[in-house]
Design a protein around this motif. Structure first.
Motif, PDB file in Angstrom:
ATOM      1  N   LEU A  76      -8.707  -1.304   5.579  1.00 63.14           N
ATOM      2  CA  LEU A  76      -7.576  -0.887   4.749  1.00 63.14           C
ATOM      3  C   LEU A  76      -6.995   0.451   5.197  1.00 63.14           C
ATOM      4  N   ASP A  77      -7.696   1.105   6.124  1.00 60.76           N
ATOM      5  CA  ASP A  77      -7.256   2.403   6.631  1.00 60.76           C
ATOM      6  C   ASP A  77      -7.076   3.420   5.504  1.00 60.76           C
ATOM      7  N   LEU A  78      -8.114   3.539   4.694  1.00 54.73           N
ATOM      8  CA  LEU A  78      -8.071   4.532   3.616  1.00 54.73           C
ATOM      9  C   LEU A  78      -8.385   5.910   4.180  1.00 54.73           C
ATOM     10  N   PRO A 129       0.828  -1.204   0.000  1.00 53.73           N
ATOM     11  CA  PRO A 129       0.000   0.000   0.000  1.00 53.73           C
ATOM     12  C   PRO A 129       0.866   1.259   0.000  1.00 53.73           C
ATOM     13  N   SER A 130       0.287   2.347  -0.475  1.00 53.13           N
ATOM     14  CA  SER A 130       1.046   3.587  -0.516  1.00 53.13           C
ATOM     15  C   SER A 130       0.322   4.662   0.279  1.00 53.13           C
ATOM     16  N   ARG A 131       1.093   5.484   0.963  1.00 53.99           N
ATOM     17  CA  ARG A 131       0.493   6.559   1.758  1.00 53.99           C
ATOM     18  C   ARG A 131      -0.098   7.650   0.883  1.00 53.99           C
ATOM     19  N   PHE A 138      -3.717  -3.809  -4.786  1.00 53.61           N
ATOM     20  CA  PHE A 138      -4.101  -4.154  -3.428  1.00 53.61           C
ATOM     21  C   PHE A 138      -5.588  -3.938  -3.194  1.00 53.61           C
ATOM     22  N   SER A 166      -1.180   7.323  -2.462  1.00 52.28           N
ATOM     23  CA  SER A 166      -2.082   6.984  -3.556  1.00 52.28           C
ATOM     24  C   SER A 166      -2.694   5.621  -3.244  1.00 52.28           C
ATOM     25  N   ILE A 167      -3.626   5.254  -4.089  1.00 55.59           N
ATOM     26  CA  ILE A 167      -4.270   3.959  -3.900  1.00 55.59           C
ATOM     27  C   ILE A 167      -3.552   2.952  -4.784  1.00 55.59           C
TER      28      ILE A 167
END
Lengths: 470, 329
Positions: free
Chosen positions: A363-365, A303-305, A312, A307-308
């Protein structure tokens, strides 16, 4: 070729039929596959061009160098390139380990199944896309010979600047416009269906200048705002030559071909990742191979801080849907459901229909934006996040801009309107793009949009650009 | 080695202003509203947290040596109105094969001429044909040393070093002269450069002094023009030299001196191929500068420029050393 490389090649040759077998066993349905192993610069060339047989343009060279530099410095690499074609070409990076190549082959099968079965791809022409692109590239080369390379290149620059402004759903809409066209401005003409008169109910009677005796069509072009800017220019520009029309037409067809991939990025990558995981689990992997595979897979779904990660998010969503449907309708219902989704949905409907509160939280979006000099998280509400994702993917993430009038001010000027939805355009880019549109239209061009919620009209008249609030 | 950023090649399209938008991201499970993902020191595009995601400006860097830059910059420049002069200076020696002799080095045998000699001799002796080469037939190519001359030129670099020339003004004037010297030495082998500095009095200085030493005092530009005229008359006869004079000042000249300056410039113009005057417009505002007096000079060989900042140095160089025939560079 070293003996080791040769051995690995043989191993891969033996592994691929097994992988195909497993995939078919799962119900994946793909085109005949062609795997090719290519050195880095070939893979990156194909990657930069987007296709193995496209015309040349400096911008492809630019993306090649960007990607190749990242590869050379080990910042990122693409393991494969797969083309939506029938047969389906997949290019594997030379230097991949055998286990990487197995995973890539499995991943590619997921993509190919998606190309073949997702409904949004039904209008792409996978059988002859490679051939038709190479024929077009030949024609472009001839134009360069006859018109001069610079002239052709400059024209392609201009067409590219509005290449996304097509109407991917034109096939659905066309009938409707034909109806509208056969009608006059009032509803005195023959009605095509018994319900056609409903359309005019909210119009006051005889508001148009024909005073009821409509015989002529509307003078206005287009009758309805036209989203397909390229098509409109092709059909209505007065100064374009054959070769120029051909270039517009080719670039437009290309965009129609690429569009489904742009609007199913999360689904397509999620689907391929979902399947490479399951196919690999069904291969007999040694312990060392299993660890290497796990490492590589972890890299793919990292995962990236900022972007999506589509791999994943897509994977998690498919797995979540499968679990939920299994729970509700019994074992097996989930698998059936995800096959249905891969056929019927695109990213916007996928996210809108299946991204749940639980998943967003798991997913902590979040959403973030710039405040002062800092980029801060501003939103954790799951619905807002989901809706943001959906709207950011609407129209494949491009602003919707329509042709409002092709004869603005009765001077043959082009009037574009940005269908403003709370997101402002990049002004510098806007002004420079307008000058490109001018190159295509050869008369002054206008674009209406909003800045700070005030409507603004940008104009480029061939020499200078201006803006005024309206 | 200098790195020059080249602004590339942007591909314009209608796009959203990403800096005014929200973006989606993913945390490690503990993210909170208000968490800072990153910050920027300066508002520079592409420096946000999404270095790869947020659009910035594309820059490409080219690595070039200072000499390459100079070469490029000087390509279009040349000494204007250059004339052939009697007293040519030796620029270089070249070797040319243009003589044929009976003696010489074996490796330089001229076969064609040797064979012609054989045929000629046989024809004269009554048995024509190519047979029997004798030592007398042999011919050798021989070279000559040709000196190459260039018209000689002298450039007078004159600079105001008075008190009113602040650090900025001196910096600009020296930048100009630095590049001028660099240019002259790159393109011409035999150009003499004379350095003159002045305040109320003028004197000839060394190159090093010229570029490093500061002075103070009032300004009397006529002093340096007088000195220039003396030098020309004593050292550089007109029939032997192409003469160029360049003067840089802030224009803050003694008002009573201005008339004299104009007369002296006229004198200089009689002797020089080009007289250039550069005025540095400092932060102060002068109502009557030397430049406004010089407007009365109509001779096309007098060129004046004014420079506001360091970006004006190259244009000044270009207007002084305009190449009349750009192709002949």
């Amino acid at each position: 070729m070293t003996t080791q490389a040769l051995q690995e090649l043989q191993q891969l040759e033996e592994a691929i039929p097994k992988i195909l077998e497993i995939a078919k066993g799962f119900g994946l349905d793909f085109y005949p596959m062609r795997f090719e192993i290519c050195p880095g610069d070939i893979i990156y060339t194909i990657g930069a061009y987007g296709m193995p047989t496209r015309y040349t343009h400096w911008s492809f060279g630019k993306s090649y160098h960007r990607m190749k530099t990242q590869y050379d410095y080990n910042l990122s690499r693409i393991y494969e390139m797969v083309v939506n074609s029938d047969p389906c070409y997949a290019f594997l990076l030379e230097g991949n380990t055998i286990i990487q190549n197995k995973m890539v082959a499995a991943h590619v099968l997921g993509h190919c199944d998606f190309f073949k079965n997702n409904t949004y791809y039904s209008a792409t022409n996978p059988k002859d896309i490679i051939e038709s692109m190479s024929v077009a590239a030949d024609r472009f080369r001839r134009y360069e010979m006859s018109q001069g390379q610079r002239k052709v290149e400059a024209f392609i620059d201009s067409v590219m600047s509005v290449q996304e402004h097509i109407d991917p759903h034109r096939k659905i809409k066309r009938k409707e416009t034909r109806n509208a066209r056969s009608k006059g401005c009032c509803s005195h003409d023959k009605l095509e269906t018994p319900y056609d008169d409903l359309w005019d109910l909210d119009k006051s009677k005889h508001q148009c200048s024909c005073s009821g005796g409509c015989t002529k069509k509307h003078a206005k072009t287009p009758e309805q705002p036209e989203k397909d800017i390229l098509l409109f220019i092709m059909e209505n520009s007065k100064d374009l030559q054959e070769w120029q029309l051909d270039i517009i037409s080719v670039l437009r067809d290309e965009m129609l071909y690429f569009w489904p991939q742009m609007q199913t990025k999360i689904m397509n990558e999620g689907w391929a990742t979902y399947w490479h995981l399951r196919i690999m689990r069904n291969l007999d992997l040694s312990e060392a191979d299993a660890i290497e595979f796990a490492k590589m897979n972890a890299g793919v779904i990292l995962p990236s801080r900022n972007s999506i990660n589509p791999y994943f998010l897509g994977l998690k969503m498919f797995e979540d849907i499968e679990k939920r449907w299994d729970k509700e309708f019994g074992e097996g219902a989930g698998r059936e459901k995800i096959f249905e989704i891969r056929e019927m949905d695109n990213d916007t409907s996928f996210l809108r229909n299946y991204l749940t509160k639980d998943l967003v939280e798991e997913l902590d979006l979040y959403l973030y934006r710039r405040i002062g000099n800092e980029w801060k998280i501003v939103e954790k509400n799951w619905k807002t996040i989901r809706d943001h994702l959906v709207s950011s993917m609407t129209n494949a993430g491009f602003p919707v801009i329509v042709v409002e009038d092709g004869d603005y001010g009765r001077r043959g000027e082009l009037y574009l309107r940005h269908a403003f939805e709370e997101r402002e355009l990049d002004i510098k880019y806007l002004e420079n793009t307008l000058s490109h549109v001018f190159n295509l239209w050869s008369r002054p061009v206008h674009l209406e949009t909003k800045i700070d919620n005030k409507p603004v009209l940008f104009t480029f008249d061939g020499e200078k650009s201006g803006r005024k609030f309206i | 080695m200098v790195k020059i950023p080249i602004r590339s090649l942007e591909q314009y399209r209608f796009r959203y202003d990403s800096r005014k938008q929200k973006h989606a991201g993913q945390g490690d499970g503990k993210s909170q509203v208000g968490d800072v993902l990153g910050s920027e020191q300066q508002p520079a595009p592409g420096k946000g947290p999404g270095a790869g995601e947020l659009p910035g400006q594309d820059y490409y860097e080219a690595e070039v040596t200072i000499d390459e830059v100079a070469q490029l910059l000087f390509d279009d420049l040349s000494l204007p109105n250059l004339e052939e002069k009697k007293n040519k200076k030796l620029a270089s020696e070249t070797v040319e094969f243009r003589d044929v002799r009976k003696h010489g080095i074996q490796s330089n045998i001229d076969r064609k001429r040797t064979i012609l000699e054989v045929i000629k001799r046989n024809a004269l002796s009554g048995s024509p044909g190519l047979h029997g080469i004798t030592p007398e037939d042999l011919r050798y190519k021989t070279w000559e040393i040709t000196p190459k001359f260039e018209s000689s030129a002298v450039v007078l670099a004159m600079m105001d070093t008075s008190g009113s020339m602040g650090p900025f003004e001196k910096y600009i004037a020296r930048s100009f002269f630095f590049w001028m010297v660099k240019f002259l030495r790159t393109k011409y082998e035999s150009v003499e450069i004379v350095f003159l500095a002045h305040h109320t009095e003028a004197r000839e200085v060394t190159e090093e002094e010229f570029f490093t030493k500061g002075e103070s005092g009032g300004t009397r530009c006529s002093s340096v023009y007088k000195l220039a005229l003396e030098l020309i008359d004593n050292r550089y006869p007109l029939q032997d030299y192409n003469i160029y004079a360049f003067h840089f000042s802030d224009g803050d000249n003694l008002t009573s001196d201005n008339e004299l300056c104009i007369r002296l410039i006229d004198q200089l113009l009689l002797r020089c191929k080009l007289v250039g005057y550069g005025e540095i417009e400092g932060p102060y505002y002068y109502t009557s500068t030397l430049n406004s007096y010089f407007k009365r000079i109509t001779n096309s060989r007098f060129v004046s420029v004014s420079i506001r900042d360091k970006s004006g140095v190259y244009p000044a160089l270009k207007s002084f050393f305009k190449n009349p025939d750009p192709k002949g560079g």
